[in-house]
Design an enzyme around this catalytic site. Sequence first.
Site, PDB file in Angstrom:
ATOM      1  N   LYS A  74       0.846  -1.195   0.000  1.00 50.36           N
ATOM      2  CA  LYS A  74       0.000   0.000   0.000  1.00 50.36           C
ATOM      3  C   LYS A  74       0.883   1.248   0.000  1.00 50.36           C
ATOM      4  O   LYS A  74       1.878   1.293   0.748  1.00 50.36           O
ATOM      5  CB  LYS A  74      -0.929  -0.017   1.224  1.00 50.36           C
ATOM      6  CG  LYS A  74      -1.943   1.128   1.250  1.00 50.36           C
ATOM      7  CD  LYS A  74      -2.930   0.995   2.417  1.00 50.36           C
ATOM      8  CE  LYS A  74      -3.963   2.106   2.426  1.00 50.36           C
ATOM      9  NZ  LYS A  74      -4.926   2.022   3.540  1.00 50.36           N
ATOM     10  N   SER A 149      -9.971   2.223   2.411  1.00 51.90           N
ATOM     11  CA  SER A 149      -9.048   2.940   1.574  1.00 51.90           C
ATOM     12  C   SER A 149      -8.024   2.051   0.880  1.00 51.90           C
ATOM     13  O   SER A 149      -7.390   2.502  -0.077  1.00 51.90           O
ATOM     14  CB  SER A 149      -8.294   3.981   2.400  1.00 51.90           C
ATOM     15  OG  SER A 149      -7.471   3.351   3.366  1.00 51.90           O
ATOM     16  N   SER A 173     -10.423  -0.092   6.643  1.00 53.68           N
ATOM     17  CA  SER A 173      -9.787  -0.069   5.324  1.00 53.68           C
ATOM     18  C   SER A 173      -9.119  -1.350   4.867  1.00 53.68           C
ATOM     19  O   SER A 173      -8.709  -1.433   3.709  1.00 53.68           O
ATOM     20  CB  SER A 173      -8.758   1.046   5.260  1.00 53.68           C
ATOM     21  OG  SER A 173      -9.405   2.249   4.992  1.00 53.68           O
TER      22      SER A 173
HETATM   23  N1  GLN Z   1     -13.646   4.814   5.764  1.00 56.54           N
HETATM   24  C1  GLN Z   1     -12.974   5.212   6.959  1.00 56.54           C
HETATM   25  C2  GLN Z   1     -12.475   6.634   6.821  1.00 56.54           C
HETATM   26  O1  GLN Z   1     -12.649   7.210   5.788  1.00 56.54           O
HETATM   27  C3  GLN Z   1     -11.860   4.292   7.307  1.00 56.54           C
HETATM   28  C4  GLN Z   1     -10.662   4.462   6.469  1.00 56.54           C
HETATM   29  C5  GLN Z   1      -9.487   3.656   6.940  1.00 56.54           C
HETATM   30  O2  GLN Z   1      -9.639   2.655   7.623  1.00 56.54           O
HETATM   31  N2  GLN Z   1      -8.307   4.122   6.600  1.00 56.54           N
HETATM   32  O3  GLN Z   1     -11.954   7.196   7.742  1.00 56.54           O
END
Ligand code: GLN
Length: 480
Positions: A74, A149, A173
């Site tokens: 990532k 994400s 995410s």
């Molecule tokens: N969807 C959540 C956010 O936008 C979690 C994102 C994540 O886990 N990085 O904060």
Amino acid sequence: MHTKTIVELYKGLKNKDFSCVELTKHYLSRINQSRLNAFITITDELALIQAQVADDKIALGNASILTGIPYAHKDIFCTKGVKTSAGSKMLDTFIAPYDATVSQKLNQVNLVMLGKTNMDEFAMGSSNENSFYNAVKNPWNYSKIPGGSSGGSAASVAGGLSCFATGTDTGGSIRQPASLCGITGLKPTYGRISRYGIIAYASSFDQAGVMTKTSQDAAIVLNVMAGFDEKDSTSAEQKVPDYTTNLNISLQGLTIGLPKEFFLSDLDNKVANNIMFAIKEFESMGATVREVSLPNSVYAIPTYYIIASCECSSNLSRLDGVRYGYRSKESKNLEDLYLNSRSEGFGEEVKRRIMIGTYALSTGYYDAYYLKAQKVRHLISNDFKKVFEKVDVIMGPVSPTTAFDLGSVKDPVSMYLADIYTLSVNLAGLPGMSIPVGFVQDLPVGLQLIGNYWSESKLLNIAHQFQLQTDWHLRVPEEC
Ligand code: GLN
């Protein structure tokens, strides 16, 4: 080759069915032909050098199970000498001068890094549409989102572009994209894996983890990534077990808790049917099921989005065009420089959260928002504590629906609602996992497993036993 697990590739490399250079070239050519947009950077030259090193090790008989396995990283993990953008224009030209602890550990076991994966900007989002590098597509259906994400990581594993991938999970995410792309994803207990060198979003939630085809593969990779790191003061000085040794324990007598709050009207009926079908499978394997309650989990969305925004407003303040990040060319004075650099460098969603967080932390509002949210966070953790006195594992959906259409979410709040089942796990710092358990039409459904603190071994065992009985994790999209 690209549908094989780590365990299968290891055997193939060892038996000389193919060399690591051949394997790596195969993956690189798939990546180059792919329309998924799963990668921000393809590190082809580096990958081929690493593949040759791995082949040499294998020839000398010095290989471990991960030697020469091609993976996708990532783009939030710092990688020395390689662009690390976090999906943002802010860091579009940032070449990390050092390795994150995770990157270093993965290098030490001679893995092959194919590239850095696409993601929502600074990991903020649930659909991967917030990336400066454009949206990623879901390999099961190109008109759908892959989740976020870590959408690029999930799509690369599901689409046969890497054997496994890394991810981070601040509010879901890893689990949500794993669920929407039909792969296995594990977010360990907060503190299990070092955060050093991971570009920070919300430090009290951020946790790295793995995205794989199987639970067994997840155990193999977690063995390498887990452990205390003196460079991360929140990493835990907790012994790391060998996660691969306890995968074969019978589930006879296992108690599963189903939180009634996870099965209300916001859950799509067809997703619910798949979840209940999987629970029946666990019952047939000797588990018993009981209803439990997490009464405060209904407040998880506002609680998380207040605390996460506060933390990000602080973490991202260093990206100002002076200390770090994109610098605007147009500025007349210093204040202008800050203003223009941040206005031009950050995307809409990131700016929205910085503003919410700054507001919630300001004098007069701190008590009403930030402090209140921290109190609710405590209540949410306590709910889990009580439930884990009665059950071994909690199960439920990861996401209320299957993958939705690209471009279909028009307002930020409806995007936040997609996180309803994942956020409470991060608020409590617990480990969580997603495993594929079925389909609604052509789209995968994931089951969420939530364990008590440090119970990664148990979750991996439960998931592995399920995968021995079922074949959902073996399904691949048509073009694979
Ligand atoms: N969807 C959540 C956010 O936008 C979690 C994102 C994540 O886990 N990085 O904060």
